[in-house]
Design an enzyme around this catalytic site. Structure first.
Site, PDB file in Angstrom:
ATOM      1  N   ARG A 233      42.650  70.231   9.245  1.00  0.00           N
ATOM      2  CA  ARG A 233      43.876  70.559   8.533  1.00  0.00           C
ATOM      3  C   ARG A 233      44.813  69.625   8.032  1.00  0.00           C
ATOM      4  NH1 ARG A 233      41.424  74.477   7.523  1.00  0.00           N
ATOM      5  NH2 ARG A 233      41.750  76.705   8.146  1.00  0.00           N
ATOM      6  N   HIS A 281      40.244  70.344  -0.996  1.00  0.00           N
ATOM      7  CA  HIS A 281      39.990  71.516  -0.035  1.00  0.00           C
ATOM      8  C   HIS A 281      38.717  72.369  -0.535  1.00  0.00           C
ATOM      9  CE1 HIS A 281      42.071  74.173   3.334  1.00  0.00           C
ATOM     10  NE2 HIS A 281      40.673  74.189   3.303  1.00  0.00           N
TER      11      HIS A 281
END
Length: 312
Positions: A233, A281
Site C-alpha cells: 500500500r 497499481h
C-alpha cells in the site's frame, strides 16, 4: 436468496440451491428492488455503491470482497450480522508475477536499456563483461539478500521464485519463525537486518502501525546499492524520503506499484526521481479463482460453517 455481483468483472459462480445472482452497477447506489440481498460481492466499488450497500442491505449476511485489503469496506459500517470476507489469496499469483518483474527490471537495468534504445545507443556500461553484484551496483539475484516485509500469501508466493533464481530470502512478520520453508524475522528485528539487505520488498497492508513503515531511517540503513519495491500500500512508504534517497544515490533504485495518493498527481516530483519505476497499481486487478471463492463462501454460509478469510 439473492447475491449481488458487480459489473466490474465477469463472474459466474456455481450458486448453492436457493440462491439467485443479480448483476448491479458497482459505480452506483444499489436499486431499491435489490435491497433484500443477503450477500454482495464487491470489486472496485464506488463510494456511493459502498455506502449504499452498508446502508440499504439491512439483511445482508455475507460481504465478499475480491480485494485483499478491506479497510474501506469494514469502515463503511455494515450491520452487525454481516461478515466481511477478503480476497486474500486471489491475487497471490498476479502480484507475485509483477513483483518479480519489478525486481528484475531494476537489477537488470531495463529502464536504462530502454532509454539507451531510444537514443540508438549500445550502452556498454550495462552489457558486456560485468562483475556479479559489485559493491556499487546490484545486477543479479544470484546471492542477493532479499527481505520481504509482509510475509503473507503473496510474500510466500514470491519467495520461492526469487530463491529459485539464486537469492537468499527471508520474510518479516509480527513474530519470528518459519513459513513455507523460509525464515521469518520479527518486525522488531528489521532494523538489524537492513544493512545486509539488497532487495527490500514491501507487501504491507495500510494500517495505523504501518504508515510510513519505510521511512528515512529505514532507507538510510540500507546499503547504497539496495533496491526497494512496494506492491503493498502506498501509505507504507514515506515517498518524500524515498525521493531524497534516490536523488542522493543512497539507494540503488526503487519500484512502486502503489502510491499515496492514487493516482499520483501529474506534478508530483516523485515522477522524476532517478532510478525509479512507477506502475499504476497494476500488480493485482485480476482476481484468480473468484468464482470458486464466492461459491464456497455461500456454501459455508448456508451450512453455518466458518467462512474463508473473514476480515480482522
Amino acid at each position: 436468496m439473492k447475491i449481488l455481483l458487480p459489473d466490474t468483472m465477469p463472474l459466474d459462480p456455481a450458486l448453492p440451491e436457493g440462491w439467485e445472482a443479480v448483476e448491479v452497477d458497482a459505480r452506483a447506489p444499489i436499486p431499491a428492488a435489490h435491497h433484500d440481498a443477503e450477500a454482495i460481492v464487491l470489486w472496485g466499488p464506488s463510494r456511493s455503491h459502498l455506502e449504499s450497500a452498508a446502508r440499504d442491505l439491512t439483511g445482508v449476511r455475507l460481504v465478499q470482497s475480491l480485494s485483499a485489503g478491506v479497510e474501506n469496506i469494514v469502515a463503511a459500517g455494515f450491520r452487525d450480522g454481516a461478515v466481511v470476507t477478503t480476497g486474500a489469496g486471489l491475487h497471490s499469483l498476479t502480484v507475485a508475477e509483477h513483483t518479480v518483474g519489478l525486481v528484475l527490471a531494476l537489477l537488470r537495468s531495463l529502464p536504462a536499456s530502454l532509454a539507451a534504445q531510444s537514443r540508438h545507443e549500445w550502452d556498454r556500461s550495462i552489457g558486456g563483461l560485468q562483475p556479479l553484484n559489485p559493491p556499487e551496483r546490484l545486477n543479479s539475484l544470484v546471492g542477493a539478500e532479499v527481505l520481504i516485509w509482509g510475509f503473507g500469501q503473496i510474500g510466500q508466493t514470491v519467495a520461492p521464485v526469487l530463491a529459485g533464481l539464486g537469492a537468499h530470502v527471508r520474510g518479516v512478520a509480527r513474530s519470528a519463525g518459519e513459513r513455507s520453508g523460509f525464515e521469518v524475522i520479527a518486525e522488531a528485528d528489521v532494523a538489524a537486518a537492513l544493512p545486509a539487505t539488497d532487495v527490500l520488498i514491501d507487501i504491507l497492508p495500510a494500517t495505523g502501525s504501518t504508515a510510513h513503515a519505510i521511512d528515512a531511517a529505514v532507507l538510510d540503513a540500507l546499503p547504497d546499492r539496495a533496491v526497494v519495491v512496494n506492491v503493498g500500500r502506498g501509505a507504507t512508504v514515506d515517498q518524500a524520503a524515498l525521493r531524497e534517497a534516490l536523488v542522493a544515490g543512497t539507494i540503488g533504485g526503487a519500484a512502486l506499484d502503489v502510491t499515496d495518493p492514487e493516482p499520483l498527481p501529474q506534478d508530483d516530483p516523485l515522477w522524476d526521481a532517478p532510478r525509479l519505476i512507477i506502475t499504476p497499481h497494476s500488480a493485482g486487478g485480476k482476481p484468480v479463482g473468484a468464482d470458486d471463492r464466492i461459491a464456497e463462501n455461500l456454501r459455508r454460509l448456508d451450512a453455518g460453517e466458518e467462512l474463508l478469510h473473514p476480515a480482522g
